[in-house]
Design an enzyme around this catalytic site. Structure first.
Site, PDB file in Angstrom:
ATOM      1  N   ILE A 191       0.829  -1.206   0.000  1.00 45.44           N
ATOM      2  CA  ILE A 191       0.000   0.000   0.000  1.00 45.44           C
ATOM      3  C   ILE A 191       0.864   1.257   0.000  1.00 45.44           C
ATOM      4  CG2 ILE A 191      -0.224  -0.038   2.527  1.00 45.44           C
ATOM      5  CD1 ILE A 191      -3.152   1.031   2.088  1.00 45.44           C
ATOM      6  N   CYS A 192       0.341   2.303  -0.623  1.00 42.15           N
ATOM      7  CA  CYS A 192       0.953   3.629  -0.626  1.00 42.15           C
ATOM      8  C   CYS A 192       2.286   3.610  -1.375  1.00 42.15           C
ATOM      9  CB  CYS A 192       1.087   4.124   0.817  1.00 42.15           C
ATOM     10  SG  CYS A 192       1.491   5.849   1.021  1.00 42.15           S
ATOM     11  N   HIS A 193       3.411   3.801  -0.690  1.00 39.62           N
ATOM     12  CA  HIS A 193       4.737   3.719  -1.304  1.00 39.62           C
ATOM     13  C   HIS A 193       5.289   2.287  -1.265  1.00 39.62           C
ATOM     14  CE1 HIS A 193       4.430   8.058  -0.748  1.00 39.62           C
ATOM     15  NE2 HIS A 193       5.431   8.203  -1.588  1.00 39.62           N
ATOM     16  N   GLY A 194       4.556   1.353  -0.640  1.00 41.08           N
ATOM     17  CA  GLY A 194       4.973  -0.052  -0.581  1.00 41.08           C
ATOM     18  C   GLY A 194       5.257  -0.683  -1.937  1.00 41.08           C
ATOM     19  N   TRP A 236       6.950   0.346  -4.232  1.00 35.25           N
ATOM     20  CA  TRP A 236       8.372   0.504  -4.563  1.00 35.25           C
ATOM     21  C   TRP A 236       9.103  -0.823  -4.381  1.00 35.25           C
ATOM     22  CZ3 TRP A 236       9.807   5.679  -1.732  1.00 35.25           C
ATOM     23  CH2 TRP A 236       9.878   6.723  -2.657  1.00 35.25           C
TER      24      TRP A 236
END
Length: 184
Positions: free
Chosen positions: A110-113, A115
């Site tokens: 989730i979110c920047h995960g 990456w």
């Protein structure tokens, strides 16, 4: 919520995780009956980061070296900018993401995960979403980005932000309940 009693789920994080993106999935997955462990490159406790505040800490249950992928049904990757940016430079962390995907396990970011998914090279040709600021990174890694609260592609679950946590967590429970997914 679906009962996933007896299932073991791993959350991988380090200092700088987005508070809600670790604490809420951990709480709700436990509520659904799962055993949830937190793994990190460091031992002891890891600190959350929110709006300039290093605040809540979470105990680390095991080091990355101690993780046995076969013991877990799923891997959860919380965001925050700092957490996945640090983890994607750790070969062991990246290798664990690759192993979970190769084993057909549920992987949720989730979110920047996401990456971590890009760094692990596991999103080529797959439908994914992320926090808007890393859309280009996801697309450059071959992901087919879409702006939705939750995107599922054969056991790979992604969401955009803390606002999407209810849908994100529900999909984790659903996918874990379905079991192993075919390799891509």
């Amino acid at each position: 919520m679906t009962d996933i009693a007896g299932t073991k789920i791993l959350i991988m994080a380090t200092d700088g995780f987005e508070r809600s993106e670790l604490l809420e999935p951990r709480q709700e997955l436990k509520h659904a009956g799962a055993t949830v462990h937190v793994a990190s490159p460091k031992s002891g406790k890891i600190k959350s980061w929110k709006d300039g505040d290093w605040s809540d800490t979470v105990p680390v249950d095991l080091s990355l070296d101690e993780v046995k992928v076969a013991d877990y049904a799923a891997l959860v990757l919380p965001g925050g900018v700092i957490n996945p940016d640090q983890l994607r430079t750790d070969e062991k962390a990246v290798g664990l993401v690759q192993q979970f995907v190769a084993a057909g396990k549920t992987v949720a970011a989730i979110c920047h995960g996401p990456w971590m998914l890009a760094e692990a090279g596991v999103i080529q040709g797959r439908a994914v979403t992320s926090y808007g600021s890393i859309r280009t990174d996801v697309e450059n890694a071959g992901g087919v980005w879409e702006d939705s609260e939750v995107v599922v592609d054969n056991g790979l679950i992604t969401s955009r932000s803390p606002d999407d946590l209810p849908a994100f967590i529900a999909k984790i429970v659903e996918e874990v309940g379905e079991g192993k997914h075919a390799r891509r």
